[in-house]
Design an enzyme around this catalytic site. Structure first.
Site, PDB file in Angstrom:
ATOM      1  N   ASP A  36       0.923  -7.486  -2.734  1.00 10.71           N
ATOM      2  CA  ASP A  36      -0.424  -7.186  -3.246  1.00 10.71           C
ATOM      3  C   ASP A  36      -0.519  -7.285  -4.762  1.00 10.71           C
ATOM      4  O   ASP A  36      -1.067  -6.384  -5.429  1.00 10.71           O
ATOM      5  CB  ASP A  36      -0.855  -5.782  -2.822  1.00 10.71           C
ATOM      6  CG  ASP A  36      -0.626  -5.477  -1.362  1.00 10.71           C
ATOM      7  OD1 ASP A  36      -0.730  -6.413  -0.549  1.00 10.71           O
ATOM      8  OD2 ASP A  36      -0.345  -4.317  -1.032  1.00 10.71           O
TER       9      ASP A  36
ATOM     10  N   GLU B  16      -9.605  -8.093   4.212  1.00 13.20           N
ATOM     11  CA  GLU B  16      -9.259  -7.153   3.148  1.00 13.20           C
ATOM     12  C   GLU B  16      -9.053  -7.900   1.831  1.00 13.20           C
ATOM     13  O   GLU B  16      -9.240  -9.106   1.735  1.00 13.20           O
ATOM     14  CB  GLU B  16      -7.984  -6.388   3.519  1.00 13.20           C
ATOM     15  CG  GLU B  16      -6.776  -7.286   3.740  1.00 13.20           C
ATOM     16  CD  GLU B  16      -5.589  -6.542   4.331  1.00 13.20           C
ATOM     17  OE1 GLU B  16      -5.743  -5.376   4.755  1.00 13.20           O
ATOM     18  OE2 GLU B  16      -4.488  -7.135   4.404  1.00 13.20           O
TER      19      GLU B  16
END
Length: 465
Positions: A188, A355
């Site tokens: 991420d 997401e």
């Protein structure tokens, strides 16, 4: 053999200390990256693994390539503690102890494995050497005994200190690819430029159920050589309402300060994820929780999960907050960067969205990007849309980053992009399954160039090793 040692010894010597006979050991700092470990009292013999067991074997320039691979490890962020180290093999496994025997196994991510695979560096028996103390058995050190490797209880003898000391030397199997950009398991990644320098803020990975607790910051001037600035926020001591699930940070600059937006969960009580914001005077922290409570509660909005925050600041200085798994939301932030009008929150979910929202602007056009599918799937990928404003409306354009099975790249997603200062050169940072043996909780960070067609659409990004 001494010539090989000198290649890496200078990087270690500045941080390692000479041990005084019968004196206490002092902590040492190791350089991350590929190394081989030579026994100080068995010149020419190196730590290696064979049939999953660790041992001390001779390695020479004429040794088989497999032997050289087995004697090469990557020093990475400690799986159980950022102040210690783990040693990853070329096959993606980790050096660990089991029943006091040293072996290599794939990372299961549970607390026991992480502790077994973490070692803290202390002074070795000679200048520039190190000893490796077990994280969960601190009185035991990696030691060679009849050429087998064990973690043995420390003995205050010259023989034991010699048997448990190693020189970090140039790797027998040098790195042949440019990725990952930071050694170890990180996911991420949020990449940004502050004051002409690149900064990278990833999730610390390698935990079962993504239960990591802290964030680190890295910086670079060239996107190749990165400085590890250590832990910048730790949910344990720094966040009262969260103690795990330290996911997907994003950092923005405003008001002469830096704001870290992050996800967090609690080990007990309310386990649903919530969003927080922390503030610092430097892009490398330390950050402190700005509110002492979540910025966005798990029950504040109906539908979707409150994770994956991202902030985009437009040319007029107005900042916008985006977040959400399952449902994408956006809202204008107030000037303090730590509040907003909840009545103004909009749902901006594009088709295919799962997401990791990310917004940027180029040539007057706004780009909304996101990740599709599940991060545990090899089909995790990045798609995007364009629109006339930071809040849309958005027109889907397609997928721009996905797996390359022919070279073993899987699960490419949860990205961010950055423009090189003073140019129209763009880069995309993202995670993938760690190559070669990673999965949805063993991921690594990569960076590639992102290019545009003349009409402003993004060309498909080819992920590289």
């Amino acid at each position: 053999m001494r010539l090989r040692s000198l290649l890496v010894l200078s990087a270690v010597a500045a941080a390692a200390f000479v041990v005084v006979a019968d004196g206490p050991a002092q902590a040492a700092t190791l350089p991350t990256g590929a190394v081989s470990l030579e026994a100080t009292n068995q010149a020419g013999r190196y730590v290696r693994h064979i049939d999953y067991l660790g041992q001390l074997d001779p390695v020479t320039s004429s040794s088989a390539n497999q032997t050289k691979l087995d004697a090469t490890f990557t020093v990475v962020n400690g799986l159980a503690s950022p102040t210690c180290y783990s040693f990853q093999t070329k096959t993606g496994m980790f050096l660990r102890h089991r029943d006091y025997r040293i072996r290599v196994d794939p990372n299961t991510g549970d607390a026991t494995f992480r502790a077994d695979a973490t070692f803290c560096a202390v002074d070795g028996s000679v200048s520039g050497s190190v000893a490796l103390a077990s994280y969960n058995y601190p009185n035991r050190r990696i030691r060679h005994r009849d050429y087998a490797l064990w973690i043995d209880a420390y003995q205050d003898t010259a023989a034991f200190r010699a048997d448990s000391s190693f020189r970090l030397v140039a790797p027998w199997a040098p790195r042949t690819t440019k990725g990952p950009v930071i050694p170890g398991l990180f996911a991420d990644p949020h990449i940004a430029v502050f004051n002409g320098r690149y900064y990278l803020y990833p999730t610390t990975d390698g935990y079962a159920s993504w239960a990591g607790t802290y964030y680190k910051a890295f910086s670079s001037t060239d996107l190749v050589n990165w400085t590890d600035h250590g832990v910048i926020l730790d949910h344990g001591p720094d966040v009262s309402w969260a103690d795990n699930s330290a996911w997907a940070p994003a950092v923005a600059s405003a008001n002469g300060r830096y704001y870290l937006y992050f996800s967090g969960g609690a080990a007990s009580g309310n386990t649903a994820k919530q969003l927080g914001v922390a503030v610092a005077d430097s892009p490398t922290g330390p950050f402190r929780d700005a509110l002492g409570r979540p910025l966005i509660r798990s029950d504040q909005f109906s539908g979707g999960q409150a994770i994956d925050p991202m902030v985009f600041t437009d040319d007029d200085g107005q900042s916008y907050l985006y977040w959400g798994q399952g449902v994408a939301r956006a809202v204008r932030l107030n000037a303090d960067m730590t509040s907003f009008d909840a009545a103004q929150v909009r749902v901006v979910t594009p088709s295919g969205y799962n997401e990791a929202p990310f917004v940027f602007k180029r040539n007057g056009q706004y780009y909304f990007m996101w990740s599709e599918n599940d991060t545990r799937s090899e089909d995790y990928r990045v798609a995007y849309a364009t629109g006339p404003s930071p809040l849309g409306p958005w027109t889907r354009r397609g997928v721009v980053l996905q797996k390359r099975l022919e070279v073993g790249i899987k699960g490419t997603g949860h990205h961010s992009v950055v423009r090189a200062p003073g140019s129209d050169t763009w880069h995309i940072a993202y995670h993938r399954f760690a190559v070669p043996a990673g999965n949805g909780t063993n991921r690594e960070t990569a960076i590639d160039q992102m290019e545009f067609n003349t009409d402003g659409t993004i060309r498909p990004v080819v992920p590289t090793l």
